[in-house]
Design a protein around this motif. Structure first.
Motif, PDB file in Angstrom:
ATOM      1  N   ILE A 210       0.834  -1.213   0.000  1.00 26.64           N
ATOM      2  CA  ILE A 210       0.000   0.000   0.000  1.00 26.64           C
ATOM      3  C   ILE A 210       0.864   1.256   0.000  1.00 26.64           C
ATOM      4  O   ILE A 210       0.460   2.291  -0.540  1.00 26.64           O
ATOM      5  N   VAL A 211       2.078   1.169   0.559  1.00 25.86           N
ATOM      6  CA  VAL A 211       2.964   2.327   0.518  1.00 25.86           C
ATOM      7  C   VAL A 211       3.375   2.625  -0.916  1.00 25.86           C
ATOM      8  O   VAL A 211       3.282   3.770  -1.388  1.00 25.86           O
ATOM      9  N   GLU A 212       3.819   1.605  -1.644  1.00 28.97           N
ATOM     10  CA  GLU A 212       4.330   1.822  -2.987  1.00 28.97           C
ATOM     11  C   GLU A 212       3.226   2.130  -3.988  1.00 28.97           C
ATOM     12  O   GLU A 212       3.417   2.945  -4.897  1.00 28.97           O
ATOM     13  N   ARG A 213       2.072   1.520  -3.841  1.00 27.90           N
ATOM     14  CA  ARG A 213       1.029   1.673  -4.855  1.00 27.90           C
ATOM     15  C   ARG A 213       0.059   2.809  -4.573  1.00 27.90           C
ATOM     16  O   ARG A 213      -0.556   3.325  -5.496  1.00 27.90           O
ATOM     17  N   PHE A 214      -0.068   3.197  -3.322  1.00 21.29           N
ATOM     18  CA  PHE A 214      -1.025   4.267  -3.006  1.00 21.29           C
ATOM     19  C   PHE A 214      -0.392   5.421  -2.236  1.00 21.29           C
ATOM     20  O   PHE A 214      -0.389   6.568  -2.696  1.00 21.29           O
ATOM     21  N   LEU A 215       0.173   5.145  -1.063  1.00 22.29           N
ATOM     22  CA  LEU A 215       0.617   6.228  -0.187  1.00 22.29           C
ATOM     23  C   LEU A 215       1.776   7.016  -0.780  1.00 22.29           C
ATOM     24  O   LEU A 215       1.811   8.242  -0.674  1.00 22.29           O
ATOM     25  N   ARG A 216       2.745   6.334  -1.417  1.00 22.65           N
ATOM     26  CA  ARG A 216       3.883   7.063  -1.959  1.00 22.65           C
ATOM     27  C   ARG A 216       3.463   8.023  -3.074  1.00 22.65           C
ATOM     28  O   ARG A 216       3.783   9.219  -3.013  1.00 22.65           O
ATOM     29  N   PRO A 217       2.726   7.567  -4.121  1.00 20.16           N
ATOM     30  CA  PRO A 217       2.334   8.539  -5.146  1.00 20.16           C
ATOM     31  C   PRO A 217       1.366   9.591  -4.635  1.00 20.16           C
ATOM     32  O   PRO A 217       1.407  10.750  -5.068  1.00 20.16           O
ATOM     33  N   PHE A 218       0.488   9.221  -3.701  1.00 19.77           N
ATOM     34  CA  PHE A 218      -0.458  10.191  -3.161  1.00 19.77           C
ATOM     35  C   PHE A 218       0.272  11.289  -2.393  1.00 19.77           C
ATOM     36  O   PHE A 218       0.047  12.496  -2.616  1.00 19.77           O
ATOM     37  N   LEU A 219       1.172  10.899  -1.496  1.00 15.33           N
ATOM     38  CA  LEU A 219       1.890  11.885  -0.687  1.00 15.33           C
ATOM     39  C   LEU A 219       2.935  12.633  -1.500  1.00 15.33           C
ATOM     40  O   LEU A 219       3.223  13.804  -1.230  1.00 15.33           O
ATOM     41  N   ALA A 220       3.515  11.980  -2.510  1.00 15.26           N
ATOM     42  CA  ALA A 220       4.471  12.672  -3.378  1.00 15.26           C
ATOM     43  C   ALA A 220       3.800  13.814  -4.123  1.00 15.26           C
ATOM     44  O   ALA A 220       4.427  14.837  -4.414  1.00 15.26           O
ATOM     45  N   GLY A 221       2.522  13.659  -4.427  1.00 18.33           N
ATOM     46  CA  GLY A 221       1.783  14.731  -5.078  1.00 18.33           C
ATOM     47  C   GLY A 221       1.509  15.906  -4.161  1.00 18.33           C
ATOM     48  O   GLY A 221       1.280  17.028  -4.621  1.00 18.33           O
ATOM     49  N   ILE A 222       1.557  15.673  -2.851  1.00 14.15           N
ATOM     50  CA  ILE A 222       1.340  16.733  -1.867  1.00 14.15           C
ATOM     51  C   ILE A 222       2.654  17.390  -1.461  1.00 14.15           C
ATOM     52  O   ILE A 222       2.770  18.615  -1.419  1.00 14.15           O
ATOM     53  N   PHE A 223       3.668  16.548  -1.180  1.00 18.51           N
ATOM     54  CA  PHE A 223       4.941  17.053  -0.652  1.00 18.51           C
ATOM     55  C   PHE A 223       6.026  17.185  -1.724  1.00 18.51           C
ATOM     56  O   PHE A 223       7.106  17.697  -1.433  1.00 18.51           O
ATOM     57  N   PHE A 224       5.760  16.695  -2.947  1.00 26.41           N
ATOM     58  CA  PHE A 224       6.766  16.675  -4.022  1.00 26.41           C
ATOM     59  C   PHE A 224       8.038  15.985  -3.537  1.00 26.41           C
ATOM     60  O   PHE A 224       9.148  16.437  -3.803  1.00 26.41           O
ATOM     61  N   ASP A 225       7.843  14.880  -2.854  1.00 24.49           N
ATOM     62  CA  ASP A 225       8.938  14.173  -2.195  1.00 24.49           C
ATOM     63  C   ASP A 225       8.683  12.667  -2.311  1.00 24.49           C
ATOM     64  O   ASP A 225       8.161  12.039  -1.387  1.00 24.49           O
ATOM     65  N   PRO A 226       9.054  12.045  -3.446  1.00 24.36           N
ATOM     66  CA  PRO A 226       8.770  10.614  -3.620  1.00 24.36           C
ATOM     67  C   PRO A 226       9.514   9.728  -2.633  1.00 24.36           C
ATOM     68  O   PRO A 226       9.080   8.604  -2.367  1.00 24.36           O
ATOM     69  N   ALA A 227      10.620  10.202  -2.066  1.00 23.28           N
ATOM     70  CA  ALA A 227      11.337   9.407  -1.071  1.00 23.28           C
ATOM     71  C   ALA A 227      10.624   9.404   0.281  1.00 23.28           C
ATOM     72  O   ALA A 227      10.960   8.609   1.161  1.00 23.28           O
ATOM     73  N   LEU A 228       9.645  10.283   0.447  1.00 24.40           N
ATOM     74  CA  LEU A 228       8.893  10.429   1.697  1.00 24.40           C
ATOM     75  C   LEU A 228       9.823  10.721   2.881  1.00 24.40           C
ATOM     76  O   LEU A 228       9.656  10.188   3.983  1.00 24.40           O
TER      77      LEU A 228
END
Length: 461
Positions: A194-212
């Protein structure tokens, strides 16, 4: 594709008071000749500068706001191109931000909400899998229970995390032990799926930070706002937020196309050589890199330099939306350069001329090695794998926005609660780099800078 959008949530309650009504008692010194003659200077007309100007206006403190560009708003700006409303970069307005609710007239913004969930492209099995907010759409969420986007435990954990975030006071969130968002998600128990398929792209769109690498405090704060309100767009574009604030400022108080070159005790010197005196104080409300140029004391040489967050947003025009609902589409495949996209006219039809559809596609990073035309071709080719090459072949590229500084780096350690705006005698700083990197953080920091200036000059009670 249709995901049966639910009845939209009712519009958020109108704030109890707006800036136009924020009238405080001005101290007697405001009536002295010096207070009547002297002015403050605000450098920068983004959200933080506009918030500072709004609050100085409410306190009857005279000021001049200088903005380097030809309009106010900074990164929160919308261009109208051939009838299309193009926000400068992917931006979504969260209606649960408390400072926004206090300062803005939501009704006048005519906010149009997104579907409370996302469509996730995985590249395997079905083209897209729907994830919905389990508390707003419990029946719709059942369809995602056995999707490959995370485990059943993940879906339950999303709901529990949502409940906990919504019930946690802001001061507790902002003072909690801090780590990176990636580490925090792992500690919470989310699976890699769920991190790789949902949370990472979702949060990367908010924080512009794919490494989280972003602070876990900021994640919790944003997650709380997502739980308590809608994601929305104003009918007139994201720039309507800045326009509403700008409309409240006194006539003649703003100078556009006026770039500050230096700041000292005598005032603000423009690149033309003109100096604007700031006897009541100077508020620096520009982006972090520019603030550090104007005020070198803000840079701490011994601290490692944090990188800026960059994004590229591409807009396309077409005649038909390939998804029929106001929903965000995320790239959960782990491949390609597209992070997220949506059909903007599904959210707000006013974003395009009648009969036309506006497509917004967001990438994370600068992509400085690619020309705009080549990047647009690569995006269309990639999305052909999502929808079918024939479906996207007719898309017409409208414009590409490269936002080199989309957001300050929020890697720990951070101070999302905000720092003291006072950085010198009569000198104040505000902006999302001085608080949390959110709309609310920018507005809060602008208010605090204005309040500090007014208090220091005896212009508020």
């Amino acid at each position: 594709m249709h995901v049966h959008a639910p009845h939209l949530l009712p519009a958020p309650p109108k704030p109890h008071c707006h800036a136009a009504a924020l009238r405080f008692t001005v101290a007697a010194s405001a009536a002295t000749p010096s207070a009547a003659t002297y002015k403050a200077v605000i450098v920068g007309g983004g959200l933080a500068g506009l918030a500072a100007a709004t609050h100085l206006t409410s306190l009857s403190v005279p000021f001049t706001l200088v903005e380097a560009s030809d309009r106010l708003g900074g990164r929160v700006t919308t261009d109208v191109v051939d009838g299309y409303r193009l926000d400068r970069g992917f931006q979504i307005f969260l209606t649960a931000y408390p400072e926004c609710r206090r300062l803005l007239d939501f009704t006048a913004l005519r906010l149009r909400p997104f579907y409370p969930g996302a469509l996730v492209f995985t590249g395997v099995g079905e083209p897209f899998y729907l994830l919905s907010d389990p508390f707003r759409l419990p029946l719709r969420s059942l369809s995602a229970v056995f999707s490959p986007v995370g485990t059943l435990s993940d879906k339950v954990l999303v709901g529990l995390t949502r409940l906990r975030a919504a019930a946690t006071p802001d001061d507790v969130i902002l003072s909690a032990p801090e780590t990176t968002t990636a580490r925090h998600l792992q500690q919470l128990g989310f699976s890699p799926s769920i991190v790789e398929r949902f949370l990472r792209p979702f949060l990367a769109g908010i924080f512009f930070d794919p490494a989280l690498d972003t602070s876990s405090r900021l994640f919790e704060l944003v997650f709380k706002r997502l739980a308590l309100g809608d994601n929305a767009l104003p009918e007139d574009g994201i720039g309507a937020i800045a326009s509403q604030l700008a409309d409240r400022l006194p006539a003649g108080s703003v100078r556009l196309n006026s770039r500050a070159a230096s700041i000292d005790q005598s005032g603000v010197t423009l690149d033309t050589g003109e100096t604007i005196p700031g006897e009541l104080g100077i508020i620096v409300a520009v982006e972090q890199p520019e603030a550090e140029k104007l005020l070198p004391q803000l840079s701490v040489p011994e601290e490692p330099k944090k990188s800026e967050r960059s994004t590229v947003c591409l807009y396309f025009s077409t005649d038909r939306a390939l998804v029929q609902d106001p929903i965000l589409l995320l790239n959960g495949s782990g491949k390609g350069i597209v992070n997220n996209m949506f059909f903007a006219t599904n959210v707000a039809p006013s974003y395009a001329p009648a009969g036309k559809v506006l497509v917004s596609v967001s990438l994370v990073g600068s992509f400085a090695d690619r020309e705009d035309a080549d990047l647009a071709d690569e995006v269309v080719q990639e999305l052909g794998g999502w929808f079918g090459a024939g479906e996207v072949a007719s898309w017409m590229h409208l414009r590409t926005y490269r936002i080199g500084f989309a957001q300050p780096d929020q890697t720990p350690p951070t101070t999302p609660v905000g720092r003291d705006p006072r950085v010198g005698d009569g000198l104040y700083v505000c902006g999302d780099h001085w608080c949390s990197a959110t709309f609310d953080g920018a507005l809060v920091s602008g208010r605090r800078a204005a309040e500090a200036l007014a208090k220091d000059r005896g212009l508020s009670s």
